[in-house]
Write a protein that holds these residues in place. Structure first.
Motif, short mmCIF file in Angstrom:
data_model
loop_
_atom_site.label_atom_id
_atom_site.label_comp_id
_atom_site.label_asym_id
_atom_site.label_seq_id
_atom_site.Cartn_x
_atom_site.Cartn_y
_atom_site.Cartn_z
N PHE A 1 0.83 -1.20 0.00
CA PHE A 1 0.00 0.00 0.00
C PHE A 1 0.87 1.26 0.00
O PHE A 1 0.62 2.20 -0.77
CB PHE A 1 -0.92 -0.02 1.23
N THR A 2 1.88 1.30 0.83
CA THR A 2 2.75 2.47 0.94
C THR A 2 3.45 2.75 -0.38
O THR A 2 3.50 3.89 -0.85
CB THR A 2 3.78 2.28 2.07
N VAL A 3 4.00 1.72 -1.00
CA VAL A 3 4.68 1.88 -2.29
C VAL A 3 3.68 2.35 -3.35
O VAL A 3 4.00 3.22 -4.17
CB VAL A 3 5.40 0.58 -2.71
N ALA A 4 2.47 1.82 -3.33
CA ALA A 4 1.45 2.23 -4.30
C ALA A 4 1.06 3.69 -4.10
O ALA A 4 0.88 4.43 -5.07
CB ALA A 4 0.22 1.33 -4.20
N VAL A 5 0.95 4.14 -2.85
CA VAL A 5 0.61 5.54 -2.58
C VAL A 5 1.73 6.45 -3.08
O VAL A 5 1.47 7.50 -3.68
CB VAL A 5 0.34 5.76 -1.07
N ILE A 6 2.96 6.05 -2.84
CA ILE A 6 4.10 6.85 -3.33
C ILE A 6 4.09 6.92 -4.85
O ILE A 6 4.27 7.99 -5.44
CB ILE A 6 5.43 6.29 -2.79
N ALA A 7 3.88 5.78 -5.49
CA ALA A 7 3.86 5.75 -6.96
C ALA A 7 2.73 6.61 -7.52
O ALA A 7 2.91 7.35 -8.49
CB ALA A 7 3.73 4.31 -7.45
N ARG A 8 1.56 6.52 -6.89
CA ARG A 8 0.43 7.33 -7.33
C ARG A 8 0.71 8.82 -7.18
O ARG A 8 0.37 9.62 -8.05
CB ARG A 8 -0.78 6.95 -6.48
#
Length: 169
Positions: free
Chosen positions: A136-143
């Motif tokens: 989730f954290t990596v996805a939020v950063i990527a988004r």
């Protein structure tokens, strides 16, 4: 081209979320049946429901929720001009990138540490259970990186959403 690649991945993410929701529902029905029809309370159903709920929420936020479906409070931004909205959006995206990026090493350390713990009934290692937070954290950063790039690249992108996406008043 990119959309043709992402559409099946998004459908897969939606299917995983639907499966997790089904697991929660089935565990709930099993729990009610065992407790009230057979007077046999079991704890594993609660554990399954909680684990599936945790994964459902974070998986859904990471991969299923689209940018235009996010709830944003934009009271101040709604009254600002396009350039100010772009600056505010860029500051917001950059803040999310920095803060989540700063928290990632500590989150990884915590999740890694949790390998020594297991769930009470099913014996699931807690690092496996909490690993979804790292995803989730990596996805939020990527988004947020994508949103920041859109804001810096396109003059018409005021809040990181596509021009055709609806705005929440």
């Amino acid at each position: 081209m990119l959309r043709r690649l992402l559409t099946p991945l998004h459908r897969f993410a939606e299917a995983v979320a639907a499966a997790l929701l089904a697991v929660i529902f089935v565990a709930f029905i099993v729990q009610i049946t065992l407790r009230y029809l057979f007077n046999w309370p079991v704890g594993w159903t609660s554990e399954v429901s909680l684990a599936a709920w945790l994964w459902l929420v974070l998986w859904g936020a990471a991969f299923v929720l689209k940018d235009e479906e996010e709830i944003r409070i934009d009271i101040v931004a709604a009254h600002a001009g396009p350039r100010t909205r772009r600056v505010m959006g860029a500051i917001g995206a950059l803040s999310v990138i920095v803060l989540f990026g700063m928290s990632l090493p500590a989150a990884y350390a915590y999740v890694s540490f949790m390998k020594v713990e297991k769930s009470s009934y099913m014996g699931i290692r807690m690092d496996v259970l909490y690993a979804i937070y790292l995803v989730f954290t990596v996805a939020v950063i990527a988004r947020s990186l994508r949103q920041l790039a859109q804001l810096l690249r396109r003059p018409g992108a005021e809040d990181g959403r596509s021009p055709a996406s609806p705005s929440v008043p």
